[in-house]
Scaffold this active site. Structure first.
Site, PDB file in Angstrom:
ATOM      1  N   TYR A 153       0.777  -1.298  -0.080  1.00 34.31           N
ATOM      2  CA  TYR A 153       0.018  -0.136  -0.075  1.00 34.31           C
ATOM      3  C   TYR A 153       0.922   1.215   0.097  1.00 34.31           C
ATOM      4  CZ  TYR A 153      -3.253   3.792   1.723  1.00 34.31           C
ATOM      5  OH  TYR A 153      -3.974   4.863   1.846  1.00 34.31           O
ATOM      6  N   GLU A 241      -3.689   7.289  -4.153  1.00 31.31           N
ATOM      7  CA  GLU A 241      -3.549   6.281  -3.284  1.00 31.31           C
ATOM      8  C   GLU A 241      -3.434   5.086  -4.247  1.00 31.31           C
ATOM      9  OE1 GLU A 241      -6.123   4.780   0.496  1.00 31.31           O
ATOM     10  OE2 GLU A 241      -7.245   4.658  -1.245  1.00 31.31           O
TER      11      GLU A 241
END
Length: 453
Positions: A153, A241
């Site tokens: 991530y 993101e």
């Protein structure tokens, strides 16, 4: 769709407890302010990443089932994935109102891609984030399917707690990052960036090593992070993101899912980007409000609110709650609203079938009370409104405004005190709601004797 980290949960776990409460207090204050910032579809995010030098699977965007088959043929692989282009999280576990399950589907050939796309396009997808109404799917993304060995991530976002942008990273990508932050806070890396220096190579390498990429891929990931930050700055982003950033079983690293959010204040610099806004994914009332520079957000209550100033609007909603009611919307007409804009505001409020009563709360400074009154009267006449309007006006030209309302003879009930106005609005909304439940019509006509008085 990748989901944004809940800042309060994350900070609670990773910041020194002695300063955490102070920071969380300021974050909570920021979160309470309603903001409308541009989100873009996943296929737009893919294009932006590619343009910024960040690899994604090969893909195409289809607006019809036939087009989906043609794109699948051009990709020339039997490993394909179809993703409904809907601005909502939880697409994979969502369901279309036609009964088709899943907004993210693996397919094995162009014919199957056509069949699946036909069940997605022009259908409403319901996920945990859309509510029961769902959101329309006008496009599907047809992309190569990758087989991740490892998933990470990475995000760059603005964080007021550290007065600027930060890199957020985790070795546990591909899952709900909020759960990771709550269950295993040590798995989250939080690296503030000096806005003057930008993301240095040393900082990026530090992040990469902490997530466990110290092998031959470290330098490539450092380059990816620096490209990510460069894109963040160039596009006036509030958030970029990537979840997951994955190592494919065959070769290389790819951004398999991405979410972007952009600062609306940068629109004048990002005209091409903002032209890609998908209005079909937004509440039609909010879209209409934007045309007249009205700040409108749909809520779930029965009392329509029209207020000038965000702070006064929040206070008005709080007072409605205090007296046992629920606001149906947040609507700030701003300081420069015209009678026409006020009239449009009433149209937007009354388009919501849940609204039983309208509460107007205006403090006239730059905004003149008589202008508001003219707009209210015009709206009540043109829309032939049957629901009650409670109107509390104070400030510039308030006497002129009250005189206009008095002479109108319409269902506009003036009140000078906000508490009294809110309490009355709550009671009137309950009366209208009860009447509707038993299919009765309630008239709030002002008697002739009162008009003459």
């Amino acid at each position: 769709m990748a989901s944004v980290i809940t800042r309060s949960n994350l900070l609670k776990e990773i910041i020194n407890p002695k300063v955490g409460q102070k920071i969380l207090g300021s974050v909570a204050a920021v979160q309470s302010q309603q903001q409308r910032n541009l989100n873009v579809q996943e296929h737009v995010s893919y294009k932006l990443l590619n343009d910024g030098g960040i690899a994604t699977p090969k893909f195409g965007v289809a607006t019809s089932a036939t087009e989906a088959r043609e794109i699948a043929q051009k990709l020339n692989t039997n490993n394909l994935v179809l993703k409904a282009q809907v601005l909502a999280g939880g697409r994979g576990k969502g369901a279309f109102k036609n009964g088709f399950k899943g907004g993210v589907r693996v397919v094995n050939d162009p014919k199957e891609a056509e069949d699946v796309a036909s069940k997605m396009i022009n259908q409403l997808l319901v996920t945990k984030q859309t509510g029961a109404a769902g959101r329309i799917c006008k496009k599907v993304m047809v992309a190569e399917r990758k087989f991740p060995r490892r998933e990470f991530y990475f995000a760059v976002m603005m964080e007021r707690a550290f007065n600027g942008p930060v890199v957020i990273a985790s070795s546990q990508g591909g899952v709900n990052i909020e759960e990771v932050a709550a269950e295993n806070p040590d798995a989250i890396i939080y690296e503030p960036i000096d806005i003057k220096k930008g993301l240095t190579k040393e900082q990026a390498l530090k992040v990469v090593k902490k997530v466990g990429l110290e092998d031959k891929h470290a330098n490539d990931t450092v380059d990816m992070l620096q490209n990510m930050y460069k894109l963040f700055v160039e596009k006036d982003a509030l958030l970029i993101e990537i979840n997951p950033y994955a190592e494919d079983a065959m070769q290389g690293f790819f951004a398999l899912d991405a979410k972007f959010r952009f600062d609306d204040n940068g629109e004048f610099r990002q005209k091409e980007l903002f032209a890609m806004r998908d209005w079909t994914q937004e509440d039609p009332r909010e879209v209409e409000a934007a045309k007249y520079d009205l700040n409108y957000i749909t809520l779930d209550g029965t009392i329509g609110c029209m207020v000038n100033g965000a702070g006064l609007a929040m206070a008005t909603m709080d007072i409605i709650k205090l007296y046992g009611g629920d606001p149906a919307n947040f609507l700030d007409v701003g300081g420069g609203a015209t009678a026409t804009a006020v009239k449009e505001a009433f149209k937007i409020i009354t388009a919501d079938p849940k609204v039983m009563c309208i509460l107007v709360n205006i403090f006239g400074g730059i905004m003149r009370c008589d202008v508001i009154a003219e707009g209210i009267i015009a709206a009540a006449k043109d829309l032939q409104m049957k629901m009650p309007i409670v109107c509390r006006l104070q400030g510039t030209n308030v006497n002129e405004a009250r005189e206009l309302i008095k002479k109108s003879g319409l269902r506009i009930i003036p009140r000078h005190d906000l508490d009294e106005a809110a309490n009355l609005a709550v009671h009137l909304a309950k009366i209208v709601e009860l009447a509707r439940e038993v299919k009765m019509d309630v008239s709030f006509e002002i008697p002739d004797s009162v008009k003459k008085a």
